[in-house]
Design a protein around this motif. Structure first.
Motif, PDB file in Angstrom:
ATOM      1  N   LYS A 211       0.873  -1.183   0.000  1.00 13.35           N
ATOM      2  CA  LYS A 211       0.000   0.000   0.000  1.00 13.35           C
ATOM      3  C   LYS A 211       0.896   1.214   0.000  1.00 13.35           C
ATOM      4  CE  LYS A 211      -4.194  -1.513   2.201  1.00 13.35           C
ATOM      5  NZ  LYS A 211      -5.133  -1.361   3.281  1.00 13.35           N
ATOM      6  N   GLN A 212       0.835   1.975  -1.083  1.00 11.85           N
ATOM      7  CA  GLN A 212       1.720   3.143  -1.163  1.00 11.85           C
ATOM      8  C   GLN A 212       0.981   4.426  -0.831  1.00 11.85           C
ATOM      9  OE1 GLN A 212       3.976   3.151  -4.816  1.00 11.85           O
ATOM     10  NE2 GLN A 212       4.292   0.962  -4.643  1.00 11.85           N
ATOM     11  N   GLN A 213       1.767   5.444  -0.475  1.00 18.47           N
ATOM     12  CA  GLN A 213       1.266   6.782  -0.191  1.00 18.47           C
ATOM     13  C   GLN A 213       0.156   6.792   0.853  1.00 18.47           C
ATOM     14  OE1 GLN A 213       0.563   8.204  -4.218  1.00 18.47           O
ATOM     15  NE2 GLN A 213       2.583   9.143  -4.169  1.00 18.47           N
ATOM     16  N   MET A 214       0.326   6.015   1.898  1.00 18.32           N
ATOM     17  CA  MET A 214      -0.648   6.036   2.990  1.00 18.32           C
ATOM     18  C   MET A 214      -0.411   7.299   3.816  1.00 18.32           C
ATOM     19  SD  MET A 214      -0.194   2.154   4.332  1.00 18.32           S
ATOM     20  CE  MET A 214      -1.630   2.029   5.381  1.00 18.32           C
ATOM     21  N   THR A 215      -1.481   7.867   4.325  1.00 12.92           N
ATOM     22  CA  THR A 215      -1.298   8.997   5.238  1.00 12.92           C
ATOM     23  C   THR A 215      -0.846   8.415   6.579  1.00 12.92           C
ATOM     24  OG1 THR A 215      -3.540   8.838   6.059  1.00 12.92           O
ATOM     25  CG2 THR A 215      -3.171  10.307   4.158  1.00 12.92           C
ATOM     26  N   LYS A 216      -0.365   9.294   7.447  1.00 10.26           N
ATOM     27  CA  LYS A 216       0.077   8.845   8.771  1.00 10.26           C
ATOM     28  C   LYS A 216      -1.092   8.179   9.509  1.00 10.26           C
ATOM     29  CE  LYS A 216       2.167  10.494  12.979  1.00 10.26           C
ATOM     30  NZ  LYS A 216       2.664  11.602  13.768  1.00 10.26           N
ATOM     31  N   GLU A 217      -2.290   8.782   9.368  1.00  7.16           N
ATOM     32  CA  GLU A 217      -3.472   8.242  10.061  1.00  7.16           C
ATOM     33  C   GLU A 217      -3.814   6.846   9.533  1.00  7.16           C
ATOM     34  OE1 GLU A 217      -3.269  11.440   8.807  1.00  7.16           O
ATOM     35  OE2 GLU A 217      -2.823  12.127  10.848  1.00  7.16           O
ATOM     36  N   GLU A 218      -3.724   6.686   8.208  1.00  6.32           N
ATOM     37  CA  GLU A 218      -4.021   5.361   7.622  1.00  6.32           C
ATOM     38  C   GLU A 218      -3.016   4.325   8.122  1.00  6.32           C
ATOM     39  OE1 GLU A 218      -5.969   6.757   3.340  1.00  6.32           O
ATOM     40  OE2 GLU A 218      -3.805   6.544   3.521  1.00  6.32           O
ATOM     41  N   LEU A 219      -1.750   4.729   8.179  1.00  8.75           N
ATOM     42  CA  LEU A 219      -0.715   3.796   8.623  1.00  8.75           C
ATOM     43  C   LEU A 219      -0.956   3.408  10.088  1.00  8.75           C
ATOM     44  CD1 LEU A 219       1.893   2.305   7.897  1.00  8.75           C
ATOM     45  CD2 LEU A 219       3.186   4.349   8.498  1.00  8.75           C
ATOM     46  N   ILE A 220      -1.291   4.396  10.903  1.00 12.74           N
ATOM     47  CA  ILE A 220      -1.540   4.114  12.329  1.00 12.74           C
ATOM     48  C   ILE A 220      -2.728   3.151  12.478  1.00 12.74           C
ATOM     49  CG2 ILE A 220      -2.403   5.216  14.473  1.00 12.74           C
ATOM     50  CD1 ILE A 220      -0.469   7.515  13.893  1.00 12.74           C
ATOM     51  N   ALA A 221      -3.743   3.360  11.643  1.00  9.57           N
ATOM     52  CA  ALA A 221      -4.930   2.498  11.743  1.00  9.57           C
ATOM     53  C   ALA A 221      -4.639   1.070  11.278  1.00  9.57           C
ATOM     54  CB  ALA A 221      -6.066   3.101  10.912  1.00  9.57           C
ATOM     55  N   GLU A 222      -3.732   0.898  10.329  1.00 18.06           N
ATOM     56  CA  GLU A 222      -3.494  -0.414   9.701  1.00 18.06           C
ATOM     57  C   GLU A 222      -2.403  -1.235  10.374  1.00 18.06           C
ATOM     58  OE1 GLU A 222      -3.596  -1.967   6.293  1.00 18.06           O
ATOM     59  OE2 GLU A 222      -5.483  -0.998   5.810  1.00 18.06           O
ATOM     60  N   ILE A 223      -1.443  -0.532  10.995  1.00 13.67           N
ATOM     61  CA  ILE A 223      -0.181  -1.185  11.328  1.00 13.67           C
ATOM     62  C   ILE A 223      -0.339  -2.349  12.314  1.00 13.67           C
ATOM     63  CG2 ILE A 223       0.486   0.458  13.171  1.00 13.67           C
ATOM     64  CD1 ILE A 223       2.832  -0.996  10.487  1.00 13.67           C
ATOM     65  N   GLN A 224      -1.417  -2.283  13.133  1.00 14.67           N
ATOM     66  CA  GLN A 224      -1.627  -3.365  14.098  1.00 14.67           C
ATOM     67  C   GLN A 224      -1.842  -4.729  13.424  1.00 14.67           C
ATOM     68  OE1 GLN A 224      -5.400  -2.829  16.055  1.00 14.67           O
ATOM     69  NE2 GLN A 224      -6.151  -1.644  14.338  1.00 14.67           N
ATOM     70  N   ASN A 225      -2.171  -4.709  12.123  1.00 18.50           N
ATOM     71  CA  ASN A 225      -2.438  -5.973  11.423  1.00 18.50           C
ATOM     72  C   ASN A 225      -1.177  -6.670  10.931  1.00 18.50           C
ATOM     73  OD1 ASN A 225      -5.193  -5.446  11.647  1.00 18.50           O
ATOM     74  ND2 ASN A 225      -5.105  -4.093   9.842  1.00 18.50           N
ATOM     75  N   TYR A 226      -0.030  -6.077  11.184  1.00 17.18           N
ATOM     76  CA  TYR A 226       1.211  -6.620  10.595  1.00 17.18           C
ATOM     77  C   TYR A 226       2.282  -6.874  11.648  1.00 17.18           C
ATOM     78  CZ  TYR A 226      -1.150  -4.924   6.473  1.00 17.18           C
ATOM     79  OH  TYR A 226      -2.092  -4.713   5.500  1.00 17.18           O
ATOM     80  N   ASP A 227       3.115  -7.905  11.348  1.00 16.79           N
ATOM     81  CA  ASP A 227       4.287  -8.173  12.199  1.00 16.79           C
ATOM     82  C   ASP A 227       5.490  -7.416  11.663  1.00 16.79           C
ATOM     83  OD1 ASP A 227       2.927 -10.596  13.282  1.00 16.79           O
ATOM     84  OD2 ASP A 227       3.340 -11.341  11.260  1.00 16.79           O
ATOM     85  N   GLY A 228       5.442  -7.108  10.346  1.00 19.96           N
ATOM     86  CA  GLY A 228       6.598  -6.462   9.735  1.00 19.96           C
ATOM     87  C   GLY A 228       6.185  -5.299   8.851  1.00 19.96           C
ATOM     88  N   LEU A 229       7.061  -4.306   8.759  1.00 20.16           N
ATOM     89  CA  LEU A 229       6.813  -3.143   7.897  1.00 20.16           C
ATOM     90  C   LEU A 229       8.079  -2.912   7.082  1.00 20.16           C
ATOM     91  CD1 LEU A 229       5.213  -0.516   7.158  1.00 20.16           C
ATOM     92  CD2 LEU A 229       6.331   0.570   9.128  1.00 20.16           C
ATOM     93  N   VAL A 230       7.925  -2.794   5.745  1.00 19.78           N
ATOM     94  CA  VAL A 230       9.079  -2.485   4.887  1.00 19.78           C
ATOM     95  C   VAL A 230       8.871  -1.096   4.297  1.00 19.78           C
ATOM     96  CG1 VAL A 230      10.326  -3.119   2.777  1.00 19.78           C
ATOM     97  CG2 VAL A 230       9.599  -4.899   4.366  1.00 19.78           C
TER      98      VAL A 230
END
Ligand SMILES: O=C(O)[C@H](O)COP(=O)(O)O
Length: 434
Positions: A33-52
């Motif tokens: 998922k590219q060009q996510m806003t900070k808010e979108e990233l904060i909302a989504e990040i809990q679903n992942y173990d890793g972030l690249v």
């Protein structure tokens, strides 16, 4: 044994497709998922173990704290200034980068900007496109015989030096870490910055951005330079103070600047970009097919290796760096696992140890042509020392608290050590496989 379990990874920027492929081939689910806003990233990040990420995703403490399952942040590239490494370290999240993947590309862009500055190529191109044929305006100067000052003599600085030497430039430099005899072996004489500034016709910076390098080229240092010095920054915005650069360009103290990076990216204030003696690029240092393929592949393989317990390569998390590898952290994890501290792991072990008053020291020695590792742990005023090695791929214990084992003890299974009161010899009992 897996160091951490990584099942779902979010790639939040344009990373070479081989990254996704390698992760998927190793059973990791990947979302791009590219060009996510900070808010979108904060909302989504809990679903992942890793972030690249690359450099555009700002992995702030808010993002890190929202990543309740996050175990690894992989930077497909070098600079980790967009990642709050301290916040990640405190939460036990490993931060890793791929420090060598884009060295050549960054060095080549630096050389291209040096050449463009000497011959006004971008300005001449624009003038041609404008229908002109101006042969006087773009009078240049040879690089041959000129002095190039390289501030930061790591991987990229070295590659820039050797390339520009082939143009007949004299290369001088400064680096607080690279020993002068090492840089001398690839043709760069080291000196203090005070000695360097007045000698340079061109200056290029290749340091990370940190307090000691922020504003390294400022009003005071520009004043010490030759009038008309030309500068290049393909490292990080802010190493050359932007306001001081503008003043130096306007006074003619600086004769031209090649900028690939800016304090704010993209820069809202376009005054430097629009200056006639500035040539600039939108942070393209690593933007080559080759560099992206290397960084994408390296970060994917590093994540897989870490998740499968094979190796931990490229970790920049502060505690891992200081522990010179796993050893200190691993020892502390072992000591704290039964204690009241929550979730000790290889990343947060050393800060937790400091809180509990445990100190760990490690040393590597060559003994009888064999490399051994010495570990000294102090807990509640008592010190314990272990000497170990790896023999035929098996970790073995050689000494414990000064007592030497007759045979190396393979560190497998459950081991019980005891010592007869009238003996200096340590006895060992193996109590089954663990
Ligand atoms: O730090 C880096 O690796 C370079 O500045 C490249 O950054 P990028 O991956 O965002 O292009």
């Amino acid at each position: 044994m897996a160091l951490v379990s990584v099942k779902r990874v979010l790639i939040s920027e344009s990373v070479d497709p081989c990254c996704k492929t390698i992760l998927q081939e190793n059973g990791i689910e990947v979302t791009e998922k590219q060009q996510m806003t900070k808010e979108e990233l904060i909302a989504e990040i809990q679903n992942y173990d890793g972030l690249v990420v690359r450099s555009a995703t700002k992995v702030t403490s808010d993002v890190i704290n929202a990543g309740s399952n996050l175990k690894i942040i992989g930077r497909a590239g070098t600079g980790v200034d967009n990642v709050d490494v301290d916040a990640a370290t405190k939460r036990g999240i490993i931060v890793m980068n791929t420090p060598s993947g884009n060295t050549i590309s960054a060095a080549e862009l630096t050389c291209a900007l040096l050449m463009s500055l000497s011959r006004h190529i971008p300005q001449a191109v624009m003038s041609m496109k404008d229908g002109k044929w101006d042969r006087k305006k773009f009078m240049g100067a040879e690089l041959y015989g000129k002095v190039l000052g390289i501030v930061g003599l790591g991987r990229i600085g070295k590659e820039v030096a050797t390339r520009m030497q082939s143009f007949g430039m004299t290369t001088i430099g400064y680096d607080p870490i690279t020993p002068p005899e090492v840089s001398a072996s690839w043709g760069v004489e080291q000196m203090s910055l005070e000695e360097l500034w007045p000698q340079c016709d061109y200056i290029t910076v290749h340091t990370p951005l940190m307090p000691s390098t922020t504003g390294l080229l400022n009003d005071a240092s520009f004043a010490k330079c030759k009038k008309g010095v030309k500068v290049v920054n393909c490292a990080r915005g802010g190493i050359i103070d932007e306001a001081a650069l503008l003043r130096a360009l306007e006074s003619g103290q600086c004769g031209g600047a090649g900028l690939d990076v800016f304090v704010e990216e993209p820069p809202k204030d376009r005054v430097l970009v629009n200056h006639p003696n500035v040539i600039s690029c939108p942070h393209l240092g690593a933007s080559t097919k080759e560099a992206q393929a290397r960084c994408g592949r390296d970060i994917a393989l590093q994540i897989v290796d870490m998740a499968t317990g094979k190796a931990l390569v490229g970790a920049v998390s502060h505690s891992l760096k200081k522990s010179s590898g796993f050893l200190s952290s691993a020892a502390v994890v072992g000591l704290l696992t039964e204690g009241p501290q929550k979730g000790p792991n290889l990343v947060n072990a050393l800060p937790l140890a400091a809180e509990t008053g445990i100190t760990v020291q490690t040393d590597h020695k060559d003994s009888n042509e064999r490399e051994v590792c010495v570990l000294e742990v102090s807990v509640n005023g008592s010190s314990y020392t272990a000497v170990g090695s790896v023999q035929a791929g098996v970790p073995v214990l050689l000494e414990l608290n000064g007592s030497v084992f007759r045979q190396p003890v393979p560190l497998t299974g459950h081991l019980l050590f005891f010592k007869a009161s009238n003996s200096t010899e340590l006895l060992l009992s193996v109590t089954g496989k663990g």
